[in-house]
Design a protein around this motif. Structure first.
Motif, short mmCIF file in Angstrom:
data_model
loop_
_atom_site.label_atom_id
_atom_site.label_comp_id
_atom_site.label_asym_id
_atom_site.label_seq_id
_atom_site.Cartn_x
_atom_site.Cartn_y
_atom_site.Cartn_z
N UNK A 1 0.83 -1.23 -0.14
CA UNK A 1 -0.16 -0.08 0.03
C UNK A 1 0.79 1.26 -0.03
N UNK A 2 1.77 1.29 -0.86
CA UNK A 2 2.83 2.51 -0.95
C UNK A 2 2.87 2.70 -2.29
N UNK A 3 3.04 4.00 -2.71
CA UNK A 3 3.30 4.43 -3.97
C UNK A 3 4.39 3.66 -4.96
N UNK A 4 4.05 3.39 -6.08
CA UNK A 4 5.14 2.55 -6.94
C UNK A 4 6.06 3.64 -7.35
N UNK A 5 7.06 4.01 -6.82
CA UNK A 5 8.06 4.86 -6.97
C UNK A 5 9.40 4.46 -7.86
N UNK A 6 9.63 3.08 -7.85
CA UNK A 6 10.75 2.56 -8.60
C UNK A 6 10.46 1.46 -9.51
N UNK A 7 11.50 1.25 -10.27
CA UNK A 7 11.23 0.26 -11.33
C UNK A 7 12.49 -0.91 -11.34
N UNK A 8 11.90 -2.08 -11.18
CA UNK A 8 12.87 -3.14 -11.06
C UNK A 8 13.08 -3.70 -12.34
N UNK A 9 14.17 -3.50 -12.79
CA UNK A 9 14.82 -4.04 -14.19
C UNK A 9 14.85 -5.33 -14.48
N UNK A 10 15.18 -6.21 -12.95
CA UNK A 10 15.49 -7.52 -13.02
C UNK A 10 13.99 -8.42 -13.54
N UNK A 11 12.90 -7.67 -12.72
CA UNK A 11 11.57 -8.24 -13.02
C UNK A 11 10.58 -7.53 -13.62
N UNK A 12 11.51 -6.38 -14.41
CA UNK A 12 10.73 -5.78 -15.28
C UNK A 12 9.19 -5.20 -14.86
N UNK A 13 9.05 -4.60 -13.32
CA UNK A 13 7.90 -4.27 -12.79
C UNK A 13 8.23 -2.94 -11.90
N UNK A 14 7.23 -2.23 -11.65
CA UNK A 14 7.16 -1.18 -10.90
C UNK A 14 6.92 -1.53 -9.42
N UNK A 15 7.67 -1.02 -8.49
CA UNK A 15 7.72 -1.50 -7.05
C UNK A 15 7.77 -0.08 -6.31
N UNK A 16 7.54 -0.43 -4.99
CA UNK A 16 7.47 0.86 -3.92
C UNK A 16 9.00 0.60 -3.34
N UNK A 17 9.09 1.35 -2.17
CA UNK A 17 10.06 1.35 -1.37
C UNK A 17 10.48 0.24 -0.71
N UNK A 18 9.54 -0.21 -0.11
CA UNK A 18 9.54 -1.54 0.70
C UNK A 18 9.67 -2.76 0.02
N UNK A 19 9.38 -2.82 -1.13
CA UNK A 19 9.60 -3.80 -2.28
C UNK A 19 11.13 -4.09 -2.41
N UNK A 20 11.92 -2.86 -2.28
CA UNK A 20 13.30 -2.85 -2.74
C UNK A 20 14.04 -3.46 -1.41
N UNK A 21 13.66 -3.71 -0.27
CA UNK A 21 14.09 -4.15 0.86
C UNK A 21 13.86 -5.64 1.32
N UNK A 22 12.66 -5.92 0.49
CA UNK A 22 11.91 -7.15 0.73
C UNK A 22 12.09 -8.17 -0.50
N UNK A 23 10.99 -8.16 -1.19
CA UNK A 23 11.04 -8.92 -2.47
C UNK A 23 12.14 -8.75 -3.37
N UNK A 24 12.55 -7.53 -3.82
CA UNK A 24 13.50 -7.08 -4.71
C UNK A 24 14.93 -6.78 -3.93
#
Length: 548
Positions: A158-181
């Motif tokens: 439930x956070x804004x999608x502010x980042x882009x994961x080039x590995x999985x080719x998907x937009x992610x939030x800040x928490x995603x970068x420290x957890x799933x990505x």
């Protein structure tokens, strides 16, 4: 000054919990103001009674009373804001279909200017003002008005999608970068946007090129149809002229035939009429003499009878023509039809030659430069330096037995191959007693025993024993030619499935393979056949095409 004070005090009329204008404002002992419902709900949902602003803890739940002064100020502020909003709304655009409407407007929806990624709400100019003036709201991330704001939030955190994961080719939030990505290659949305935009530009450029190719192909098809239409119109026009001429020739031949028969019949009738007229004249004379003879025979006067008989014989002699051998034979019509048809055939032959001349000129427009391929030549064959002549030699050449070379038969192919369109070439066969010519498909057997037939990939004609011509079809067709060809023209229409052979000098069609199915490359095919102790030593010569 009043305007400045008004603008600076707007923040004071907003509840820090709901971020909206106060409703029943209350003041805590620490001096902070909240909506009565907001602060009670806040305290009811927490274990401690503390101020949301300064974090002061109250031992017991404070008794709260509505701050009448602030309430009056809020009413004045609301009225002023409504007047301002009303004035502003009159100047703002109403949301049209396809535009993002303001989520706060009631009744008529105004066009939204911005969307808040924190509030997940789109605002018109009026309702956007708090986000531009209130310090707590200024920190919210605003973007140009868009629909489906929920789709811009991470469904997991439930956070804004502010980042882009080039590995999985998907937009992610800040928490995603420290957890799933955590170990993935993550970049800001803008950087990912720029890269994808560049890729899209490249893709767009490629698509435009493909579109242009398709458009050119459409124009090519249309041009082909146009050319085909012109050819069809020309062919119909020429065909109509030819058939009209043939029809007129047949009609003239028929008229001449009938006239010939009638002339013969008229001659016979005239002859009979003359004979009958002559016989009727004789009969008339004989009847007259018979009457005189009868009258004289009844006379009793001796002197008169003797004198009258002499006069009768002198002036009315008996006809002496012998009609015994005279007869009228019916006219003979044998051969009349044959001669008429022969004359018509001669006319048809003349028209056919004109047609063949026109056809030969057309196919010669597809002339190609053909040269012999030494890598395919049987070791007994001798090729000229320029690759335009081939003949059979008595000595086997020491050549590598590469896959392309013909080992068993005296065959050589051209270097050039064709997998579409039309092509034509001329070959001189003068002075030879045996030869094979035509085209073959690329995959034919070059080492074993094969039959030169279409089902094995050969479309050829041949000469044997100096005067025996055959089309090696399924089955073979014995060819009856008026004269031995000195130069043979070979024409192929790949898409039409046609292989035709022409006597170039006599302007005659030798044979056509029709309804062929070509699925691979075709190569011009040449076989000078065996030398035959010098009787067949003349070479096959690929000649320049000269349109007559």
């Amino acid at each position: 000054m009043a305007a400045a004070n008004y603008l600076s005090s707007e923040d004071q009329f907003l509840c820090s919990i709901c971020l909206d204008v106060f409703t029943d404002p209350v003041t805590t002992s620490c001096g902070h103001n909240f909506c009565k419902t907001c602060i009670n709900t806040h305290w009811n949902n927490n274990d401690h009674y503390l101020c949301p602003m300064c974090k002061k803890v109250f031992n017991t739940k404070p008794e709260l009373h509505v701050n009448t002064f602030i309430s009056e100020m809020v009413v004045q502020f609301s009225q002023s804001a409504q007047q301002k909003a009303s004035s502003s709304r009159s100047e703002q655009q109403v949301s049209e279909p396809g535009e993002v409407p303001c989520d706060v407007c009631t009744g008529t929806k105004l066009k939204a200017l911005k969307s808040c990624l924190v509030c997940l709400v789109s605002y018109c100019e009026t309702h956007l003002e708090p986000h531009l003036t209130v310090s707590g709201l200024k920190r919210h991330q605003l973007i140009n008005a868009v629909e489906n704001l929920e789709g811009r939030m991470c469904t997991k955190h439930d956070k804004p999608l502010e980042l882009f994961c080039k590995t999985d080719q998907m937009c992610v939030c800040m928490l995603c970068t420290v957890l799933d990505h955590k170990m993935h290659d993550v970049v800001p949305l803008k950087e990912g946007y720029e890269e994808k935009k560049a890729e899209l530009w490249e893709t767009e450029s490629e698509l435009q090129q493909i579109i242009q190719k398709r458009q050119r192909k459409i124009q090519e098809f249309k041009h082909s149809v146009h050319l085909s239409e012109k050819d069809a119109d020309r062919e119909i026009s020429e065909g109509v002229q030819v058939f009209t001429a043939l029809k007129e020739s047949v009609e003239r031949g028929q008229a001449n035939f009938i006239e010939t028969i009638k002339e013969k019949q008229t001659t016979t009738e005239k002859q009979v009429e003359d004979f009958i007229k002559e016989l009727e004249q004789e009969i008339s004379e004989l009847k007259k003499r018979s009457t005189e003879v009868e009258q004289l025979s009844r006379s009793e006067d001796h002197l008169h009878l003797l004198q009258s008989v002499q006069s009768l014989n002198t002036h009315h002699p008996t006809p002496t023509k012998d009609w015994t051998e005279v007869s009228v034979r019916p006219s003979s019509y044998e051969g009349t039809v044959v001669r008429a048809v022969a004359q018509l055939e001669e006319t048809l032959s003349g028209e056919m030659k004109k047609l063949l001349e026109a056809e030969l000129k057309r196919v010669q427009q597809y002339a190609v430069d053909v040269t012999l391929d030494p890598d395919t030549a049987n070791p007994y064959l001798i090729l000229s330096c320029g690759g335009k002549q081939v003949k059979h030699g008595k000595v086997k050449n020491n050549l590598p037995d590469n896959p392309e070379r013909f080992s068993r038969y005296n065959i050589v192919l051209a270097k050039q191959s064709f997998s579409s369109g039309r092509f034509y070439f001329d070959v001189q066969v003068k002075g030879k007693t045996a030869w094979d010519l035509g085209v073959v498909r690329e995959s034919i057997d070059r080492k074993g025993v094969v039959a030169l037939r279409p089902k094995y990939g050969f479309w050829t004609i041949c000469l044997r024993n100096g005067n025996e011509y055959e089309a090696l079809d399924n089955p073979s067709v014995r060819l009856s030619l008026k004269s031995p060809p000195q130069k043979v023209g070979v024409f192929v229409d790949y898409e039409e499935g046609l292989v035709s052979f022409y006597d170039v000098d006599a302007v005659a069609l030798i044979y056509s393979f029709t309804g062929c199915s070509f699925t691979e490359k075709l190569f011009p095919f040449f076989s000078p056949c065996s030398n035959n102790d010098g009787k067949n030593s003349a070479p096959l010569i690929i000649c320049p095409v000269r349109v007559k």
